[in-house]
Design a protein around this motif. Structure first.
Motif, PDB file in Angstrom:
ATOM      1  N   GLN A  61       0.822  -1.210   0.000  1.00 33.01           N
ATOM      2  CA  GLN A  61       0.000   0.000   0.000  1.00 33.01           C
ATOM      3  C   GLN A  61       0.859   1.264   0.000  1.00 33.01           C
ATOM      4  O   GLN A  61       0.502   2.296   0.578  1.00 33.01           O
ATOM      5  N   GLU A  62       1.998   1.167  -0.675  1.00 34.10           N
ATOM      6  CA  GLU A  62       2.899   2.299  -0.830  1.00 34.10           C
ATOM      7  C   GLU A  62       3.200   2.509  -2.311  1.00 34.10           C
ATOM      8  O   GLU A  62       3.141   1.574  -3.109  1.00 34.10           O
ATOM      9  N   SER A  63       3.547   3.747  -2.667  1.00 32.57           N
ATOM     10  CA  SER A  63       3.840   4.063  -4.065  1.00 32.57           C
ATOM     11  C   SER A  63       5.182   3.486  -4.484  1.00 32.57           C
ATOM     12  O   SER A  63       6.177   3.595  -3.753  1.00 32.57           O
ATOM     13  N   VAL A  64       5.235   2.889  -5.675  1.00 32.36           N
ATOM     14  CA  VAL A  64       6.501   2.375  -6.207  1.00 32.36           C
ATOM     15  C   VAL A  64       7.388   3.511  -6.695  1.00 32.36           C
ATOM     16  O   VAL A  64       8.561   3.296  -7.002  1.00 32.36           O
ATOM     17  N   LEU A  65       6.837   4.732  -6.766  1.00 31.52           N
ATOM     18  CA  LEU A  65       7.614   5.900  -7.169  1.00 31.52           C
ATOM     19  C   LEU A  65       8.105   6.715  -5.982  1.00 31.52           C
ATOM     20  O   LEU A  65       8.783   7.730  -6.152  1.00 31.52           O
ATOM     21  N   GLY A  66       7.756   6.286  -4.789  1.00 31.31           N
ATOM     22  CA  GLY A  66       8.186   7.017  -3.593  1.00 31.31           C
ATOM     23  C   GLY A  66       7.602   8.412  -3.549  1.00 31.31           C
ATOM     24  O   GLY A  66       6.389   8.602  -3.721  1.00 31.31           O
ATOM     25  N   LYS A  67       8.464   9.412  -3.369  1.00 30.71           N
ATOM     26  CA  LYS A  67       8.000  10.796  -3.249  1.00 30.71           C
ATOM     27  C   LYS A  67       7.571  11.396  -4.589  1.00 30.71           C
ATOM     28  O   LYS A  67       6.966  12.469  -4.628  1.00 30.71           O
ATOM     29  N   GLN A  68       7.882  10.717  -5.696  1.00 30.22           N
ATOM     30  CA  GLN A  68       7.527  11.217  -7.027  1.00 30.22           C
ATOM     31  C   GLN A  68       6.140  10.771  -7.464  1.00 30.22           C
ATOM     32  O   GLN A  68       5.818  10.775  -8.644  1.00 30.22           O
ATOM     33  N   THR A  69       5.301  10.381  -6.533  1.00 29.53           N
ATOM     34  CA  THR A  69       3.974   9.835  -6.827  1.00 29.53           C
ATOM     35  C   THR A  69       3.088  10.799  -7.612  1.00 29.53           C
ATOM     36  O   THR A  69       3.205  12.020  -7.492  1.00 29.53           O
ATOM     37  N   THR A  70       2.208  10.224  -8.410  1.00 28.97           N
ATOM     38  CA  THR A  70       1.223  11.012  -9.147  1.00 28.97           C
ATOM     39  C   THR A  70       0.073  11.449  -8.247  1.00 28.97           C
ATOM     40  O   THR A  70      -0.736  12.300  -8.624  1.00 28.97           O
ATOM     41  N   GLY A  71      -0.008  10.855  -7.070  1.00 25.41           N
ATOM     42  CA  GLY A  71      -1.115  11.127  -6.163  1.00 25.41           C
ATOM     43  C   GLY A  71      -2.009   9.916  -5.986  1.00 25.41           C
ATOM     44  O   GLY A  71      -2.873   9.881  -5.102  1.00 25.41           O
ATOM     45  N   ASN A  72      -1.777   8.903  -6.853  1.00 26.83           N
ATOM     46  CA  ASN A  72      -2.542   7.655  -6.758  1.00 26.83           C
ATOM     47  C   ASN A  72      -1.549   6.498  -6.899  1.00 26.83           C
ATOM     48  O   ASN A  72      -0.864   6.382  -7.917  1.00 26.83           O
ATOM     49  N   ILE A  73      -1.463   5.663  -5.880  1.00 25.45           N
ATOM     50  CA  ILE A  73      -0.437   4.620  -5.862  1.00 25.45           C
ATOM     51  C   ILE A  73      -0.607   3.613  -6.994  1.00 25.45           C
ATOM     52  O   ILE A  73       0.370   3.001  -7.442  1.00 25.45           O
ATOM     53  N   TYR A  74      -1.831   3.435  -7.491  1.00 23.18           N
ATOM     54  CA  TYR A  74      -2.049   2.468  -8.571  1.00 23.18           C
ATOM     55  C   TYR A  74      -1.690   3.068  -9.934  1.00 23.18           C
ATOM     56  O   TYR A  74      -1.186   2.370 -10.821  1.00 23.18           O
ATOM     57  N   LEU A  75      -1.931   4.371 -10.102  1.00 21.39           N
ATOM     58  CA  LEU A  75      -1.492   5.033 -11.328  1.00 21.39           C
ATOM     59  C   LEU A  75       0.039   5.090 -11.392  1.00 21.39           C
ATOM     60  O   LEU A  75       0.625   5.100 -12.477  1.00 21.39           O
ATOM     61  N   ASP A  76       0.665   5.093 -10.219  1.00 14.74           N
ATOM     62  CA  ASP A  76       2.131   5.147 -10.175  1.00 14.74           C
ATOM     63  C   ASP A  76       2.768   3.937 -10.851  1.00 14.74           C
ATOM     64  O   ASP A  76       3.880   4.029 -11.387  1.00 14.74           O
ATOM     65  N   VAL A  77       2.072   2.804 -10.829  1.00 17.40           N
ATOM     66  CA  VAL A  77       2.594   1.591 -11.466  1.00 17.40           C
ATOM     67  C   VAL A  77       2.800   1.826 -12.954  1.00 17.40           C
ATOM     68  O   VAL A  77       3.839   1.458 -13.531  1.00 17.40           O
ATOM     69  N   VAL A  78       1.833   2.462 -13.596  1.00 14.24           N
ATOM     70  CA  VAL A  78       1.957   2.770 -15.026  1.00 14.24           C
ATOM     71  C   VAL A  78       2.935   3.911 -15.248  1.00 14.24           C
ATOM     72  O   VAL A  78       3.679   3.939 -16.234  1.00 14.24           O
ATOM     73  N   ASP A  79       2.962   4.871 -14.308  1.00 14.74           N
ATOM     74  CA  ASP A  79       3.842   6.024 -14.461  1.00 14.74           C
ATOM     75  C   ASP A  79       5.316   5.628 -14.418  1.00 14.74           C
ATOM     76  O   ASP A  79       6.178   6.376 -14.900  1.00 14.74           O
ATOM     77  N   VAL A  80       5.611   4.474 -13.849  1.00 16.99           N
ATOM     78  CA  VAL A  80       6.985   3.972 -13.865  1.00 16.99           C
ATOM     79  C   VAL A  80       7.481   3.850 -15.308  1.00 16.99           C
ATOM     80  O   VAL A  80       8.638   4.169 -15.617  1.00 16.99           O
ATOM     81  N   ILE A  81       6.617   3.404 -16.208  1.00 17.33           N
ATOM     82  CA  ILE A  81       6.989   3.246 -17.622  1.00 17.33           C
ATOM     83  C   ILE A  81       7.347   4.601 -18.221  1.00 17.33           C
ATOM     84  O   ILE A  81       8.346   4.738 -18.947  1.00 17.33           O
ATOM     85  N   ARG A  82       6.526   5.635 -17.909  1.00 17.61           N
ATOM     86  CA  ARG A  82       6.817   6.984 -18.411  1.00 17.61           C
ATOM     87  C   ARG A  82       8.188   7.466 -17.920  1.00 17.61           C
ATOM     88  O   ARG A  82       8.997   7.980 -18.707  1.00 17.61           O
ATOM     89  N   VAL A  83       8.446   7.271 -16.647  1.00 21.18           N
ATOM     90  CA  VAL A  83       9.713   7.708 -16.064  1.00 21.18           C
ATOM     91  C   VAL A  83      10.891   7.012 -16.739  1.00 21.18           C
ATOM     92  O   VAL A  83      11.909   7.641 -17.068  1.00 21.18           O
ATOM     93  N   LYS A  84      10.765   5.703 -16.966  1.00 26.58           N
ATOM     94  CA  LYS A  84      11.852   4.944 -17.595  1.00 26.58           C
ATOM     95  C   LYS A  84      12.072   5.390 -19.039  1.00 26.58           C
ATOM     96  O   LYS A  84      13.217   5.461 -19.509  1.00 26.58           O
ATOM     97  N   PHE A  85      10.980   5.680 -19.765  1.00 25.50           N
ATOM     98  CA  PHE A  85      11.121   6.164 -21.136  1.00 25.50           C
ATOM     99  C   PHE A  85      11.884   7.478 -21.172  1.00 25.50           C
ATOM    100  O   PHE A  85      12.833   7.648 -21.953  1.00 25.50           O
ATOM    101  N   ILE A  86      11.493   8.425 -20.332  1.00 30.25           N
ATOM    102  CA  ILE A  86      12.130   9.743 -20.318  1.00 30.25           C
ATOM    103  C   ILE A  86      13.601   9.627 -19.937  1.00 30.25           C
ATOM    104  O   ILE A  86      14.477  10.190 -20.595  1.00 30.25           O
ATOM    105  N   ASP A  87      13.881   8.892 -18.865  1.00 29.14           N
ATOM    106  CA  ASP A  87      15.261   8.750 -18.399  1.00 29.14           C
ATOM    107  C   ASP A  87      16.146   8.082 -19.446  1.00 29.14           C
ATOM    108  O   ASP A  87      17.306   8.464 -19.640  1.00 29.14           O
TER     109      ASP A  87
END
Length: 456
Positions: A47-73
């Protein structure tokens, strides 16, 4: 969950991923799917964000946002480097500059007096050329058209010659190599520093020892299995670099980016990035080709092809790095490998054990799939944390893992280089793999032990 469950879950995730890749499911799809599912599971359990402090505000949306972060980086760092480099490498093949360079190497090697010294020399020169011609299959095919007929006329058997021409491309080194650039990102250093201070040192030992090993071991096998031929070296007709229909100075074009980076690396006030070095190379090549051909239309067509090749590399390589990054993030957050490293840290010789274990995963996956990059991209990112747990340099784990991929794919029946070179040489794939089995095991062990001695 307790530590044992984290370890078991990590093993299950890695095992399922390995099985799917071995069954020829596209590795990009596997890494994205398994990685995302594992991250979702972690989110549900903790029940914690996989993005830590960089969360989108929803821990479940953060799972998909990991892909965005990896693409940009990836795109702003490793990705753009690889795309520019790929365009330059393919251009070298297009204008036959790589062919001329390979033929020039052949003229040097033929001056050696012993057939099996020449074979060892082929391995050394091919391994060096791999720094400039980064595709294993391209390098192997260039050598098989220029040097294979010479080796056969010297009395070396087809299977031995083909085996060496496959393994000349087994060490993925140099600031222009995609897996090496990824390794530099993992260690957070410049690609040139990664090459000169780390992989180049280990690679040099492997190259020299394996050249000697090939000369002795293959001479023994050829004498044992076949009737030795006595050939006068003076009667061998060498293939001329002029046979490719372009000026000899074209053979210098593949060297331009590396020469620029090496020269400027010794200047405190001047540093040329890999991208800049390749762009300078493009200008020199296009201007020179225009002076030679006087064909503006041809230059325009080649420039268009460069951008097409860059797009293809984005699809084939950059996307798999992103997908592997998502998978690696899941493995990292599952904590299983880190926990195992912590357990091993209490043992004598733990670092060497872990180095063999992790590089063996990369080696084995490469052997079973034909790709050395996919497992390295997936597990390489984990090495800094594991090394910190073991109290050793990241290079002690990262370098043998990185080089193990290329070594392992050299005995894979699914590898394009193995298939293509065996086909042109008219030998059975299984015979070439059998011939290379002992040398590859020696190279793999030498790789791990050398890195441990240098960096522990």
């Amino acid at each position: 969950m307790n530590d044992v469950l984290y370890v078991l879950l990590t093993i299950v995730v890695i095992g399922v991923t390995g099985v799917m890749i071995i069954k020829k499911v596209d590795s990009k799809l596997v890494f994205f799917f398994i990685g995302t599912c594992a991250l979702l599971f972690i989110t549900i359990v903790t029940q914690e964000s996989v993005l830590g402090k960089q969360t989108t505000g929803n821990i479940y949306l953060d799972v998909v946002d990991v892909i965005r972060v990896k693409f940009i980086d990836t795109i702003k760092g490793t990705g753009i480097r690889l795309m520019v480099i790929a365009g330059y490498v393919m251009l070298m093949n297009q204008i036959k500059a790589s062919n001329v360079l390979a033929a020039m190497v052949g003229k040097i090697l033929i001056k050696l007096r012993s057939p099996y010294l020449i074979l060892g020399g082929v391995f050394i020169m091919g391994s060096i050329l791999k720094i400039f011609i980064t595709s294993q299959i391209s390098l192997g095919l260039l050598f098989i058209t220029t040097l294979f007929p010479i080796l056969i006329q010297l009395g070396i058997t087809k299977v031995s010659a083909a085996a060496v021409l496959i393994t000349v491309g087994m060490l993925d080194m140099g600031p222009n190599d995609s897996s090496a650039i990824f390794g530099a990102e993992v260690m957070k250093i410049a690609p040139m520093d990664y090459f000169l201070s780390y992989e180049g040192r280990v690679g040099a030992v492997v190259i020299v020892v394996m050249a000697i090993f090939y000369s002795v071991y293959f001479k023994y096998l050829d004498k044992k299995e076949f009737v030795e031929k006595n050939i006068e070296i003076e009667n061998i007709k060498n293939i001329s670099p002029r046979d490719h229909g372009v000026p000899l100075f074209y053979g210098l074009f593949p060297l331009i980016p590396l020469i620029l980076v090496v020269i400027t690396s010794f200047q405190k006030s001047l540093k040329v990035d890999i991208i800049t070095a390749n762009l300078i190379g493009f200008f020199i090549v296009f201007f020179s080709d225009l002076l030679v051909t006087k064909d503006v239309k041809k230059i325009g067509e080649n420039l268009k092809k460069v951008f097409e090749w860059m797009g293809q590399y984005f699809t084939n390589v950059v996307v798999i790095i992103v997908a592997a990054g998502v998978f690696a993030e899941a493995i990292k957050q599952l904590k299983g490998i880190t926990i195992l490293a912590g357990w091993f840290a209490t043992l004598s010789g733990a670092t060497l054990i872990v180095a063999f274990a992790l590089s063996l995963i990369v080696f084995g996956t490469a052997m079973l799939t034909g790709s050395g990059n996919a497992p390295w991209f997936a597990f390489g990112i984990l090495t800094p944390d594991i090394a910190a747990t073991l109290g050793t340099q990241t290079a002690t784990l990262a370098i043998p893992m990185h080089l193990a991929g290329g070594i392992g794919r050299s005995i894979s029946p699914f590898n394009g280089g193995v298939i293509a070179i065996s086909g042109v040489a008219e030998v059975e794939i299984k015979d070439v793999i059998k011939r290379n089995l002992i040398p590859v095991i020696v190279a793999y062990s030498l790789n791990v032990i050398t890195a441990y001695i240098f960096f522990k």
